[in-house]
Motif scaffolding. Sequence first.
Motif, PDB file in Angstrom:
ATOM      1  N   ASN A  30       0.815  -1.190   0.000  1.00  0.00           N
ATOM      2  CA  ASN A  30       0.000   0.000   0.000  1.00  0.00           C
ATOM      3  C   ASN A  30       0.863   1.259   0.000  1.00  0.00           C
ATOM      4  O   ASN A  30       0.638   2.203  -0.757  1.00  0.00           O
ATOM      5  N   ARG A  31       1.892   1.237   0.812  1.00  0.00           N
ATOM      6  CA  ARG A  31       2.779   2.386   0.981  1.00  0.00           C
ATOM      7  C   ARG A  31       3.570   2.658  -0.303  1.00  0.00           C
ATOM      8  O   ARG A  31       3.753   3.794  -0.711  1.00  0.00           O
ATOM      9  N   LEU A  32       4.058   1.579  -0.923  1.00  0.00           N
ATOM     10  CA  LEU A  32       4.903   1.755  -2.106  1.00  0.00           C
ATOM     11  C   LEU A  32       4.084   1.702  -3.398  1.00  0.00           C
ATOM     12  O   LEU A  32       4.594   1.944  -4.482  1.00  0.00           O
ATOM     13  N   LYS A  33       2.820   1.343  -3.245  1.00  0.00           N
ATOM     14  CA  LYS A  33       1.908   1.217  -4.393  1.00  0.00           C
ATOM     15  C   LYS A  33       2.451   0.264  -5.453  1.00  0.00           C
ATOM     16  O   LYS A  33       2.384   0.521  -6.660  1.00  0.00           O
ATOM     17  N   ILE A  34       3.013  -0.826  -4.986  1.00  0.00           N
ATOM     18  CA  ILE A  34       3.466  -1.863  -5.921  1.00  0.00           C
ATOM     19  C   ILE A  34       3.037  -3.218  -5.389  1.00  0.00           C
ATOM     20  O   ILE A  34       2.708  -3.362  -4.211  1.00  0.00           O
TER      21      ILE A  34
END
Lengths: 428, 167
Positions: free
Chosen positions: B105-109
């Motif tokens: 979620n944080r890195l959107k990967i």
Amino acid sequence: MEKAIKILTQNFGLEDSHTLEAYTKTGGYQAVRKVLGKIAPEGVIEEVKRSNLRGLGGAGFPTGMKWSFISKPSKKPVYLLINGDEGEPGTFKDRTIMTRDPHRLIEGVLLASYALGAHTAYIYVRGEFTFCMEALGKAIAEAKEAGYLGKNILKSGFDLDVYIHPGAGAYICGEETALIESLEGKPGRPRNKPPFPAVVGAFGCPTIVNNVETIAHVPQILLNGAEWFAKIGSDRNGGTRLFSVSGHVKKPGVYELPMGTPLREILYEHAGGIIGDSPLKGVIPGGSSAPILRPEEVDVGMDFDQLAKIGSMGGSGGIIAMAEGTCMVWALHNLARFYAHESCGQCSPCREGTGWAEKVLRRIEGGHGTASDIELLEKIAKGMMTRTICPLADACALPILSYLKKYRDEFEAHVREKRCPVRPKRAA
Amino acid sequence: MSPEVLAFSEEAQAELESILQAYPTKQACLLPVLHLVHREFGYISDPIAEAVAGLLEIPFAVAVEVLTFYTLFARRPQAKYVIQVCRGLSCALLGQEELLAYLKNRLKIKEGEMTPDGLFELKTVECLGGCGESPIVRINETYYELQTIDRLESTLKELSKGPKKGA
Ligand SMILES: Cc1cc2nc3c(=O)[nH]c(=O)nc-3n(C[C@H](O)[C@H](O)[C@H](O)COP(=O)(O)O)c2cc1C
Ligand code: FES
């Protein structure tokens, strides 16, 4: 409290425990002085046999007996291969020896090589453990500088070179014949036995494979005598071993305790009991390949024979505790996924079986399983056993059967309620 | 075969020499040499694998088979920081799934992907042999023990601050 017996970890409290200086100050390399050129190799093997030292990598094979399989004199070079692959989930003990007391291992390698007539030894270290390779590399250089390795060691006429071999991220390479393949620069696919490594091992030569912890025990055995060591442990299981304790315990870590120490004592005294004082739901006693134990079984003495007697195994000494609230289907799925990922793929019962087991378990855990899936899983596990070159398939099948037997109601509840009744909310 | 692909630093050259004298066969040098070139170049492309094969006098196909059997060798350039979340049982028992969800979620990967700026890559790996301090996250060659979302977040912040290239 009686003073705890520490053999492998006796120096761990010292600031500079990894140095040659710290090791020699505390009796290090005395066994080598006592043995090299003074006691015949056969005498060393006899002593190790009588000590009841068992292989601490997983199988518990008597070490002295293994060493006696090298026929002498050997026309070909003999190799000693130290297994520091440490890949069995729940196991993190060999790394502590390699980083905190590498000279104990090196002295053990020297003594074992002398007993076997090996002049080259390789320490195979799992690829991720770069810090172990660094510590070992420094210690090997120190030992060489001090004349404990190289040519004509301590003027005994005995030569030994020790090298580090890096693994590269494959659990299967911990299996001894896969380890040999990997040393030779090949993919780690286990070999058919016979021939056994003691006859045809690395580079076509007689080879002995031993675990790091097993070999680190050798100096003290030869210094203090076989009887001393045998007496510390339990019946036919000499000395101490390093138990790696993880999961839902208050004080996870590595504990050196005599063979045969009750699992209850390890969990509740040494490891401080279960987090939040929750009830225990299940515990894996010897690495992920060991069949699971229920709370009512934790009075077992932790040695190879007592655990085998109740249908589990001592394995790598990795203890994983699971508290009430853990979904056993989820836990077993985690393990099956691991074995499916790590199967080398050369035997179809293993390649296919681990893959199917993983899929069926995922289905049941996700609430999409049917009653016949439970039977299917049992059938898959039974079909995988004893049909493969190496025991990885069994290491997956035996736990499956034990979870199905001991927590069957939980599998049935998943199927009946079409959801996980234990951990209803799951992370993405 | 083009051994000039293997332009080694002086240090690496010395290491290569010591590897070559440690084994009775050239093929046995393969894993240590692959580690060496992986460290030097950050990944092992076909031309690099071909040069290694030439150096050790083994078929290219053998080098590639070994390269792909093991999990620690990257075949193409990697992110500056490869985040490896341990998914072994002991780590899973102590919150690994939440850490992974947070990172995605944080890195959107997703797992196996890289952030567009090439800074982070996210992977899950099997038991890292550090279960006494679970959950474990390894970033490049460094183990981060006893991880929580807060600890991970401050590590990510720290790493994002650093120079984008080299250090
Ligand atoms: C799939 C598999 C993985 C293994 N992994 C390891 C390991 O990581 N470390 C280890 O010492 N032994 C491991 N073993 C056990 C070795 O095959 C071998 O029995 C052991 O290294 C012998 O040393 P020992 O007699 O001193 O225990 C593994 C076995 C199997 C079947
Ligand atoms: S399970 Fe994560 S380090 Fe072992």
